[in-house]
Enzyme design. Structure first.
Site, PDB file in Angstrom:
ATOM      1  N   ARG A 117      13.335   0.059  -8.639  1.00 41.90           N
ATOM      2  CA  ARG A 117      12.655   1.185  -8.178  1.00 41.90           C
ATOM      3  C   ARG A 117      11.215   1.116  -7.954  1.00 41.90           C
ATOM      4  NH1 ARG A 117      11.418   5.239 -11.184  1.00 41.90           N
ATOM      5  NH2 ARG A 117      13.491   5.273 -12.327  1.00 41.90           N
ATOM      6  N   LYS A 173      13.968   1.846  13.656  1.00 40.03           N
ATOM      7  CA  LYS A 173      14.025   1.412  15.119  1.00 40.03           C
ATOM      8  C   LYS A 173      13.639   0.077  15.377  1.00 40.03           C
ATOM      9  CE  LYS A 173      15.298   5.907  15.169  1.00 40.03           C
ATOM     10  NZ  LYS A 173      14.852   6.421  13.988  1.00 40.03           N
TER      11      LYS A 173
HETATM   12  C1  PLP Z   1       9.187   9.185  15.801  1.00 39.71           C
HETATM   13  C2  PLP Z   1      10.262   9.188  14.627  1.00 39.71           C
HETATM   14  N1  PLP Z   1       9.715   9.201  13.485  1.00 39.71           N
HETATM   15  C3  PLP Z   1      10.669   9.440  12.168  1.00 39.71           C
HETATM   16  C4  PLP Z   1      11.810   9.152  12.496  1.00 39.71           C
HETATM   17  C5  PLP Z   1      12.755   9.414  11.344  1.00 39.71           C
HETATM   18  O1  PLP Z   1      13.246   8.027  10.657  1.00 39.71           O
HETATM   19  P1  PLP Z   1      14.793   7.688   9.849  1.00 39.71           P
HETATM   20  O2  PLP Z   1      15.624   8.325  10.690  1.00 39.71           O
HETATM   21  O3  PLP Z   1      14.654   6.430   9.731  1.00 39.71           O
HETATM   22  O4  PLP Z   1      14.711   8.689   8.790  1.00 39.71           O
HETATM   23  C6  PLP Z   1      12.554   9.257  13.593  1.00 39.71           C
HETATM   24  C7  PLP Z   1      13.986   9.070  13.705  1.00 39.71           C
HETATM   25  O5  PLP Z   1      14.529   9.154  14.869  1.00 39.71           O
HETATM   26  C8  PLP Z   1      11.610   9.018  14.726  1.00 39.71           C
HETATM   27  O6  PLP Z   1      12.215   8.752  16.007  1.00 39.71           O
END
Ligand code: PLP
Length: 382
Positions: free
Chosen positions: A48, A199
């Site tokens: 962790r 992403k």
């Molecule tokens: C611009 C943006 N920030 C943060 C997040 C949150 O990320 P996660 O889904 O990995 O928790 C997303 C998710 O779509 C996003 O598009």
């Protein structure tokens, strides 16, 4: 190590394994580490707190963002959570009025309950940013380009405004849509960069992860404490997959952008489409700022269907290669209707999005196949 982006993406934080020569960073699938005497260890005690695969990822992310410190989290939201936990009751956060729906939900439904105050402005208009600052503003949260409207905020100018405050708030930039290959907020004055590594950084829609990067040691120390204390850490396998994704980030982003540009050009001329939003398209309201602070326009294209909600839903259900799904940034093309899907949590709030809005994550398939897929699906919409 030369510091060109492409070379760092492949090598930063990663050395061949000392014991075996393994070129790829091993997946250290372990929760604990043998100690030679009480308290004597090789820098790792419990996963962790730290894990060698995660350490490699954190170092690589820091190098790519031009920061000194990286911290990996179990999701983008866990990374956001760590940043907000540095604040105290009574502190004010000024955020963009077009941030990711989940970010707004965390601010509005959770952190407000703990005594933080939030307000939302259109950060593309820096006069609104200036006017929104209060004596107790401790943090400004920006996304650029935003999810889902792809609005662009001038990061250098925003940073300058904050630095003139008597107690400058932290500037935090969610760089998920641009990635460090297109845009490096720390070089433009940001204090912290946040990512959903789910992403483009992972890039293959096979993990959920997040990260923060900073160049400021005190912020790193505080967030590293939170990372360990709260424990929303990614496992070593997921860290390995993000590391692997990062190696091809530059070439993926170039192709995502050239495909997205061609898709935007096609949609702009289509009679069923009312308005296209793409940061590098000449019709985009902040195209000049985008071209100044980003290497290319990225892989996301949003557009409003002329009819509205019914037509948007119909289109999203008619494409073949564009898969109807949430998320973005993978090699495959995705289509979604934000008002009903990714941004359903902002319904009824000031962040509510147009129900006729369609968001595309343009993937790496052949551009002619993508164009034809949209063309046929748009013909079917009535
Ligand atoms: C611009 C943006 N920030 C943060 C997040 C949150 O990320 P996660 O889904 O990995 O928790 C997303 C998710 O779509 C996003 O598009």
């Amino acid at each position: 190590m030369p510091n060109s982006f492409e070379t760092l993406a492949i090598h930063a934080g990663q050395e061949p394994d000392e014991q075996t020569g393994a070129v790829m960073t091993p997946i250290y699938q372990t929760s604990t580490y043998a100690q030679t005497a009480v308290g004597q260890h090789k820098g790792y005690e419990y996963s962790r707190t730290a894990n060698p695969t995660r350490t490699a990822l954190e170092a690589c992310l820091a190098a790519l963002e031009g920061g000194d410190y990286g911290l990996a989290f179990a999701s983008g939201m866990a990374a956001t959570d760590a940043v907000l936990r540095m604040l105290s009751p009574g502190d004010h956060v000024l955020a963009g009025n077009d941030v990711y729906g989940g970010t707004f939900r965390l601010f509005d439904k959770e952190f407000k309950r703990y005594g933080l105050n939030f307000s939302y402005v259109d950060t593309t208009d820096l006069e609104q940013v200036k006017a929104g600052l209060r004596a107790e503003t401790r943090l400004v949260w920006l996304e650029t380009p935003t999810n889902p409207l792809l609005s662009v905020t001038d990061l250098g100018a925003a940073a300058k405004i904050l630095k003139t405050q008597s107690k400058p708030p932290l500037l935090v930039v969610d760089n998920t849509f641009a990635t460090p290959y297109l845009q490096r907020p720390i070089e433009m004055g940001a204090d912290i960069v946040v990512h959903s590594t789910t992403k483009y950084l992972g890039g293959h829609s096979d993990i959920v992860g997040g990260a923060v990067v900073t160049h400021l040691e005190d912020l790193y120390t505080r967030m590293a404490f939170l990372q360990n204390a709260v424990g929303a850490v990614p496992g070593p396998m997921d860290c390995f997959l993000v590391l692997r994704g990062l190696k091809t980030l530059p070439i993926r982003m170039d192709r995502h952008a050239s495909n997205a540009e061609a898709v935007a050009d096609f949609l702009v001329d289509h009679p069923a489409v009312e308005r296209v939003l793409y940061p590098f398209h000449p019709t985009h309201p902040q195209v000049e700022i985008a071209q100044r602070q980003m290497r290319n326009g990225g892989g996301m294209v949003s557009f409003i269907m002329r009819g509205g909600e019914k037509e948007a839903r119909q289109l999203a259900e008619s494409t073949n290669i564009f898969t109807l799904a949430e998320s973005l940034g993978g090699v495959e093309s995705l289509i979604e209707v934000p008002a009903a899907m990714t941004h359903a949590s902002v319904a009824g709030s000031p962040l509510e999005v147009d129900p006729g809005l369609v968001r595309l994550s343009v993937g790496l398939e052949h551009i002619e196949d993508l164009r034809e897929d949209l063309e046929i699906a748009l013909e079917d919409v009535n």
